[in-house]
Design a protein around this motif. Structure first.
Motif, PDB file in Angstrom:
ATOM      1  N   CYS A   1      -4.533   0.332   0.402  1.00  0.00           N
ATOM      2  CA  CYS A   1      -5.354  -0.658   1.388  1.00  0.00           C
ATOM      3  C   CYS A   1      -6.662  -0.530   1.014  1.00  0.00           C
ATOM      4  O   CYS A   1      -7.592   0.645   1.269  1.00  0.00           O
TER       5      CYS A   1
ATOM      6  N   CYS B   1      -5.488  -0.153   7.131  1.00  0.00           N
ATOM      7  CA  CYS B   1      -4.392   0.831   6.888  1.00  0.00           C
ATOM      8  C   CYS B   1      -4.076   1.824   7.996  1.00  0.00           C
ATOM      9  O   CYS B   1      -3.110   2.076   8.163  1.00  0.00           O
TER      10      CYS B   1
ATOM     11  N   PHE C   1       0.154   4.366   0.928  1.00  0.00           N
ATOM     12  CA  PHE C   1      -0.012   5.155   2.213  1.00  0.00           C
ATOM     13  C   PHE C   1       0.773   4.499   3.518  1.00  0.00           C
ATOM     14  O   PHE C   1       1.379   5.275   4.254  1.00  0.00           O
ATOM     15  N   CYS C   2       0.425   3.130   3.547  1.00  0.00           N
ATOM     16  CA  CYS C   2       1.147   2.680   4.868  1.00  0.00           C
ATOM     17  C   CYS C   2       2.230   1.855   4.586  1.00  0.00           C
ATOM     18  O   CYS C   2       3.012   1.232   5.414  1.00  0.00           O
TER      19      CYS C   2
ATOM     20  N   CYS D   1       0.939  -1.390  -0.018  1.00  0.00           N
ATOM     21  CA  CYS D   1      -0.042  -0.032   0.110  1.00  0.00           C
ATOM     22  C   CYS D   1       0.987   1.168  -0.021  1.00  0.00           C
ATOM     23  O   CYS D   1       1.990   1.421   0.607  1.00  0.00           O
TER      24      CYS D   1
END
Ligand SMILES: [Zn+2]
Length: 217
Positions: A191, A197, A158-159, A156
């Motif tokens: 995610c 997430c 973002f994470c 992902c």
């Protein structure tokens, strides 16, 4: 002020990853000097995370004296009490963020744990849309993305965690372009389940870039 909520969800996630790192190092039976260096570095990174922390807060963040798993657990538990919750938003505010979407499906806000939330997000699988809300430079901002399911697990954006992701794209009016009709689409694997997430995200660098790009900021 000792009661001030001064830790953000992503910061506590980051602290937890540092603890995992320390525990892994302990398990590897590293020489004491090497282990001490690992702990020092983790501690420095944690203090760097919150540069404006008061002396009391710095003491609370200091994990250099912790030894047992119990102590680490108590440390995380104590820090959890100082988590800054995600700002409360009303359904009305959410509707205002997506004025063009007349059929906006809203999440059940009462079912969302605001204490462990970096960003608020929900999917509308009926229309293959994902909505992301985040406090950007002091203002709540929301973006709407197109969701394209993927069959494989992946990283992902973002994470940085590995898990169930989907491809999210959003169209942005690119600021740099001289042509007013030029639209740039940006997209990423993120995610599918934002609550997962939010448990893994350790910094907001990518999240803010993605939002700013799509909002043309
Ligand atoms: Zn994620």
């Amino acid at each position: 002020m000792m009661t001030e909520k001064f830790i953000k969800n992503e910061q506590l996630n980051f602290i937890k990853t540092q603890i995992t790192l320390i525990k892994d190092s302990v398990r590897k039976n590293l020489p004491p000097t090497v282990l001490a260096a690992v702990i020092d570095l983790a501690n420095a990174k944690i203090l760097d995370l919150i540069p404006n922390a008061s002396l009391d807060q710095q003491k609370m963040l200091d994990l250099s004296k912790l030894k047992s798993d119990d102590e680490y657990e108590q440390y995380v538990q104590r820090l959890s009490d100082f988590l800054r919750p995600f700002p409360r938003v009303t359904e009305q505010q959410l509707k205002k963020m997506f004025p063009k979407n007349k059929k906006l499906k809203l999440p059940d806000l009462s079912q969302i744990d605001h204490s462990q939330l970096t960003y608020l997000s929900w999917n509308d699988l009926g229309s293959n849309k994902k909505f992301i809300v985040y406090e950007l430079e002091g203002t709540m901002a929301g973006i709407e993305c197109k969701l394209t399911p993927t069959s494989k697990k992946n990283i992902c954006s973002f994470c940085n965690g590995f898990g169930e992701v989907a491809y999210f794209s959003t169209v942005t009016k690119a600021k740099k372009s001289k042509n007013p009709d030029y639209y740039k689409a940006i997209g990423n694997l993120i995610c599918t389940d934002s609550s997962e997430c939010n448990k893994k995200i350790t910094n907001v660098e990518y999240l803010t870039t993605f939002l700013k790009d799509s909002l043309g900021m």
